[in-house]
Write an enzyme that holds these catalytic residues in place. Structure first.
Site, PDB file in Angstrom:
ATOM      1  N   TYR A 188      40.703  54.683   9.880  1.00 29.85           N
ATOM      2  CA  TYR A 188      41.692  54.270   8.979  1.00 29.85           C
ATOM      3  C   TYR A 188      42.346  52.896   9.007  1.00 29.85           C
ATOM      4  O   TYR A 188      42.798  52.676  10.198  1.00 29.85           O
ATOM      5  CB  TYR A 188      42.697  55.267   8.265  1.00 29.85           C
ATOM      6  CG  TYR A 188      43.437  54.800   7.194  1.00 29.85           C
ATOM      7  CD1 TYR A 188      43.162  54.571   6.092  1.00 29.85           C
ATOM      8  CD2 TYR A 188      45.121  54.572   7.408  1.00 29.85           C
ATOM      9  CE1 TYR A 188      43.778  54.253   4.853  1.00 29.85           C
ATOM     10  CE2 TYR A 188      45.797  54.307   6.352  1.00 29.85           C
ATOM     11  CZ  TYR A 188      45.232  54.201   5.094  1.00 29.85           C
ATOM     12  OH  TYR A 188      46.346  53.851   4.030  1.00 29.85           O
TER      13      TYR A 188
ATOM     14  N   ASP B  28      42.436  47.845  15.887  1.00 31.76           N
ATOM     15  CA  ASP B  28      43.647  48.312  15.093  1.00 31.76           C
ATOM     16  C   ASP B  28      44.414  49.363  15.927  1.00 31.76           C
ATOM     17  O   ASP B  28      44.182  50.457  16.190  1.00 31.76           O
ATOM     18  CB  ASP B  28      43.017  49.059  14.050  1.00 31.76           C
ATOM     19  CG  ASP B  28      44.255  49.372  12.984  1.00 31.76           C
ATOM     20  OD1 ASP B  28      45.287  49.515  13.394  1.00 31.76           O
ATOM     21  OD2 ASP B  28      43.916  49.838  11.770  1.00 31.76           O
TER      22      ASP B  28
ATOM     23  N   LYS C 298      53.768  50.788  12.821  1.00 33.65           N
ATOM     24  CA  LYS C 298      54.437  51.890  13.222  1.00 33.65           C
ATOM     25  C   LYS C 298      55.536  52.112  14.122  1.00 33.65           C
ATOM     26  O   LYS C 298      56.585  51.511  13.746  1.00 33.65           O
ATOM     27  CB  LYS C 298      53.470  53.197  13.390  1.00 33.65           C
ATOM     28  CG  LYS C 298      52.521  53.366  12.231  1.00 33.65           C
ATOM     29  CD  LYS C 298      51.755  54.541  12.162  1.00 33.65           C
ATOM     30  CE  LYS C 298      51.200  54.801  10.972  1.00 33.65           C
ATOM     31  NZ  LYS C 298      49.726  54.829  10.561  1.00 33.65           N
TER      32      LYS C 298
HETATM   33  C1  LIG Z   1      49.036  54.005   9.345  1.00 29.97           C
HETATM   34  C2  LIG Z   1      47.691  53.083   9.781  1.00 29.97           C
HETATM   35  C3  LIG Z   1      47.532  51.905   9.040  1.00 29.97           C
HETATM   36  C4  LIG Z   1      47.974  51.438   7.940  1.00 29.97           C
HETATM   37  O1  LIG Z   1      49.625  51.103   8.088  1.00 29.97           O
HETATM   38  P1  LIG Z   1      50.491  51.166   6.813  1.00 29.97           P
HETATM   39  O2  LIG Z   1      51.820  50.600   7.181  1.00 29.97           O
HETATM   40  O3  LIG Z   1      50.509  52.738   6.362  1.00 29.97           O
HETATM   41  O4  LIG Z   1      50.012  50.225   5.836  1.00 29.97           O
HETATM   42  C5  LIG Z   1      46.516  51.120   9.751  1.00 29.97           C
HETATM   43  N1  LIG Z   1      45.915  51.509  10.530  1.00 29.97           N
HETATM   44  C6  LIG Z   1      45.990  52.577  11.404  1.00 29.97           C
HETATM   45  C7  LIG Z   1      45.325  52.917  12.657  1.00 29.97           C
HETATM   46  C8  LIG Z   1      47.160  53.436  10.953  1.00 29.97           C
HETATM   47  O5  LIG Z   1      47.050  54.561  11.510  1.00 29.97           O
END
Ligand SMILES: *Cc1c(COP(=O)(O)O)cnc(C)c1O
Length: 429
Positions: A144, A239, A267
């Site tokens: 994701y 990511d 995060k």
């Molecule tokens: C949470 C997450 C996102 C998206 O971040 P948001 O601040 O919710 O838009 C993107 N990549 C990964 C791996 C994530 O866990």
């Protein structure tokens, strides 16, 4: 559930679609009508609106690596709040934040702050497309990267939990430019590059996947990915929105010694406030406006209050041996969990790295991709989740989510393992 939260849930559903502001917060996937409404957190604990206390293994989905309401984070935020909430102009603190990130992750020579992980990966993709003048991107099933249109294809936890197909509202034209193959599948990787390598702008990957439970890369996977992207001139985007500062101070890229071209962060760098970032090679980053042609902007980007929370959190994780200590907490818990499962003959598979772990009820010995995760025992997970919740332990309400440890959890691991034992003793799944 008390009448009060039931009434609140009715109100929520009347004015908010599905009653929640992000789908993973709904409890439908674990067979419950209503989610919990929380009022406050402290260290490893969350408190719901009825006053019940929970040990929290969600930690706001990752940011709260120091635990809830950590005094130094709260103090830094309070101080920043007193100075004004937003200037929409440069500040000293955002420069400090950028210097800190580039120091902790040497692959990042320049970094831009944004407000969400979605924005970070969206812009990383745009930058890669702008720089390579190619359109196709490759992602991996179950990863994701935020709800970016072109990345909402086989996109992990939220979509998996609710069995949503690739989202309506995304033009087929856009998703057609997104190729998807299973994580850890070297054969398919070679095939894709042979066929489409020259058309690929970017490959985006969670180096450790935290959005289909927790799946680690096989030893050859990331090195081969790096070699192929280099060979074909494709931008490699890690990511690390979950893994950054969580699996190690330098992220997954430091553990596996891979230098990506771009990295997405989020995060933890916001410590619980809306802050994210993307960065990488100077040559790529200098393609961004105002010095380059690729546009990106944000009214609240680098917001001073969010940066204060992020800096205080990063300073916390930079303490000597922080990650050794955090890994030890995770390992202590997972070892205890495994021993109990063995004692009661309950098939359990656990994956862990630093302050991140995942557990699945399954006989499978190795979990390497989405298909393996999906073959695990979902009813058993639901049963475990609900029993733990009754006992005052809150895991994410989906088998496809990872679990998050904070360094405030040292004092609650025995408590949690005792509850696991109690549930395993009368296991009915
Ligand atoms: C949470 C997450 C996102 C998206 O971040 P948001 O601040 O919710 O838009 C993107 N990549 C990964 C791996 C994530 O866990």
């Amino acid at each position: 559930m008390s009448e009060y939260s039931t009434e609140l849930w009715e109100r929520a559903q009347t004015v908010i679609p599905g009653g929640v502001n992000s789908p993973v917060r709904a409890f439908g996937g674990v067979g419950r009508k209503e989610p919990l409404f929380f009022t406050h957190g402290e260290g490893p604990y969350l408190f719901d609106i009825n006053g019940k206390q929970y040990v929290d293994f969600v930690c706001s989905w990752g940011p709260l690596i120091l635990g809830h309401a950590h005094p130094r984070v709260i103090e830094a935020v309070s101080k920043a709040v007193g100075l004004g909430l937003s200037f929409g102009a440069p500040t000293l603190q955002e420069v400090e934040m950028a210097e800190l990130i580039t120091k902790l992750m040497p692959s990042i020579e320049q970094v831009r702050l944004v407000s969400s992980g979605t924005e970070a990966s969206q812009t990383a993709i745009r930058l890669a497309r702008g720089a390579t003048k190619r359109n196709k991107i490759l992602k991996f099933e179950g990863c994701y990267h935020g709800h970016v249109d072109s990345l909402l294809v086989k996109a992990g936890s939220g979509q998996l939990t609710f069995g949503l197909p690739d989202s309506p509202g995304v033009p087929a034209m856009l998703s057609a430019e997104t190729l998807v193959i299973p994580f850890n599948d070297l054969e398919k990787l070679e095939t894709v590059f042979k066929a489409d390598g020259e058309q690929l702008a970017a490959v985006i990957v969670e180096p450790i996947v935290g959005n289909m439970n927790c799946v680690l890369p096989l030893p050859d996977f990331l090195p081969r990915l790096r070699a192929l992207t280099e060979q074909y001139g494709v931008v490699l985007i890690f990511d690390e929105v979950i893994t950054g500062f969580r699996v190690a101070l330098g992220g997954a890229q430091s553990l596996y010694q891979i230098t990506p071209d771009l990295t997405c962060l989020g995060k933890i760098i916001g410590g619980g406030l809306p802050l994210a970032a993307f960065g990488g090679k100077r040559k790529l980053m200098s393609q961004l406006a105002p010095i380059g042609p690729v546009y990106q902007a944000g009214t609240l980007s680098g917001n001073p209050v969010a940066v204060a929370a992020g800096l205080a959190t990063l300073k916390g994780v930079m303490k000597l041996d922080f990650h050794d200590h955090l890994s030890l907490l995770t390992h202590t818990f997972t070892e205890g969990f495994k021993e109990l499962a063995a004692r009661f003959s309950i098939p359990l598979h656990i994956t862990e790295k630093g302050g991140l772990f995942g557990f699945l009820f399954t006989e499978q010995e190795s979990i390497t991709c989405y298909e393996d995760v999906a073959k695990s025992n979902l009813p058993a997970f639901r049963y475990f989740f609900n029993e733990m919740l009754k006992e005052g332990v809150y895991f994410a309400p989906s088998m496809y989510e990872a679990a998050f440890m904070s360094d405030a959890h040292a004092s609650v691991l025995d408590f949690t393992l005792n509850k696991v034992e109690k549930i395993f003793r009368t296991w009915k799944a």
